[in-house]
Design a protein around this motif. Structure first.
Motif, short mmCIF file in Angstrom:
data_model
loop_
_atom_site.label_atom_id
_atom_site.label_comp_id
_atom_site.label_asym_id
_atom_site.label_seq_id
_atom_site.Cartn_x
_atom_site.Cartn_y
_atom_site.Cartn_z
N UNK A 1 -6.50 8.65 -1.19
CA UNK A 1 -5.40 8.49 -2.13
C UNK A 1 -4.42 7.43 -1.65
N UNK A 2 -4.80 6.18 -1.85
CA UNK A 2 -3.95 5.03 -1.52
C UNK A 2 -3.81 4.18 -2.78
N UNK B 1 -11.38 -2.02 14.98
CA UNK B 1 -11.16 -1.21 13.78
C UNK B 1 -9.66 -1.15 13.58
N UNK B 2 -9.18 -1.72 12.47
CA UNK B 2 -7.74 -1.80 12.22
C UNK B 2 -7.40 -0.91 11.03
N UNK B 3 -6.49 0.04 11.25
CA UNK B 3 -6.19 1.06 10.24
C UNK B 3 -4.68 1.12 9.99
N UNK B 4 -4.31 1.18 8.72
CA UNK B 4 -2.93 1.46 8.32
C UNK B 4 -2.85 2.89 7.81
N UNK B 5 -1.78 3.61 8.22
CA UNK B 5 -1.51 4.93 7.67
C UNK B 5 -2.04 6.10 8.46
N UNK C 1 -2.18 13.46 4.28
CA UNK C 1 -3.63 13.42 4.12
C UNK C 1 -4.29 13.02 5.43
N UNK C 2 -5.52 13.49 5.64
CA UNK C 2 -6.33 13.02 6.76
C UNK C 2 -7.41 12.06 6.27
N UNK C 3 -7.40 11.75 4.98
CA UNK C 3 -8.45 10.91 4.41
C UNK C 3 -7.92 9.65 3.73
N UNK C 4 -6.60 9.50 3.63
CA UNK C 4 -6.01 8.33 2.99
C UNK C 4 -5.64 7.30 4.05
N UNK D 1 0.86 -1.18 0.00
CA UNK D 1 0.00 0.00 0.00
C UNK D 1 0.90 1.23 0.00
N UNK D 2 0.64 2.15 -0.91
CA UNK D 2 1.43 3.37 -1.04
C UNK D 2 0.58 4.57 -0.65
N UNK D 3 1.08 5.35 0.30
CA UNK D 3 0.44 6.58 0.74
C UNK D 3 1.30 7.73 0.22
#
Length: 230
Positions: free
Chosen positions: A214-215, A149-153, A34-37, A28-30
């Motif tokens: 934007x990922x 809830x598991x989140x990357x980035x 961003x606060x939305x990616x 996964x590329x960030x």
């Protein structure tokens, strides 16, 4: 009949939202602040955790603090958190409290990170590129909750949200695997060189995920391996 159709639509929508695929040799590329990616992951196991191991590759190029892995429940937004703090190092949180593993700079090359914890002793381990840091203790006797809830980035400051662009990761994350037990030193080193020991919470080779904002999904930049799963 209407109720049956409604349930069918819900099932279809859910299966479309969370892809379930082999992510081998992908990342996964960030690409920007961003606060939305971010990427949402769905755990295979729904049980409370009395221990865990999380391993992943991270490659970041930012001069500030950022979140790497955020695992929240409705009672604790930092149920499990792996975070880089500028000028301090890597921190690991369990159930809110955190422990710091000092490092002056984030590595400029892709880095393999493994974090482990067990309730019975409270022992926390951090491994960087197959090398252990000094063991520390945190939250002895604690049980990591369910409904995750598991989140990357991004770091979750609320369940599934509360993101701050100034804590976002800019870079790549991949090879994310998680177990509900502590891997042995031999197993962690084997994972580092490309073997996988049947991860039962998150499995990069059969990942349930959803991208937001934007990922991008691109070929990984770290060394490719041809080792098989055991």
């Amino acid at each position: 009949m209407e109720k049956l159709l409604w349930c069918l639509l819900i099932t279809i929508s859910f299966s479309q939202a969370f892809g379930h695929e082999d992510m081998s040799k992908q990342a996964f590329v960030f690409p920007g602040v961003s606060a939305t990616a971010y990427v949402s992951l769905e755990a295979e196991s729904k049980k409370p955790l009395e221990a865990f191991t999380v391993c992943l590759y991270a490659h970041a190029d930012v001069s500030r603090s950022f979140s790497i892995f955020s695992y929240a429940t409705k009672t604790s937004f930092n149920e499990i958190l792996l975070f880089w703090t500028r000028g301090q190092g890597f921190s690991i949180a369990v159930g809110g409290p955190e422990i710091l593993f000092s490092a002056s700079e984030i590595p400029e090359v892709p880095t393999h990170i493994c974090a482990t914890w067990e309730s019975a002793t409270g022992i926390v381990e951090l491994w960087l590129d197959g090398k252990p840091r000094v063991r520390k203790s945190l939250q002895k006797g604690y049980i990591v909750g369910t409904n995750t809830s598991i989140i990357l980035g991004q770091e979750q400051d609320s369940y599934g949200g509360g993101f701050d662009a100034n804590q976002s990761l800019v870079g790549d994350i991949g090879d994310v695997n998680m177990w509900d037990f502590v891997l042995s030193p031999e197993q962690i080193n084997a994972v580092y060189v490309g073997r996988v020991f049947s991860p039962n919470v998150l499995n990069w080779r059969a990942l349930k995920y959803e991208t937001h904002g934007d990922v991008l999904i691109k070929p990984q930049l770290w060394p490719l391996t041809d080792c098989c799963e055991s």
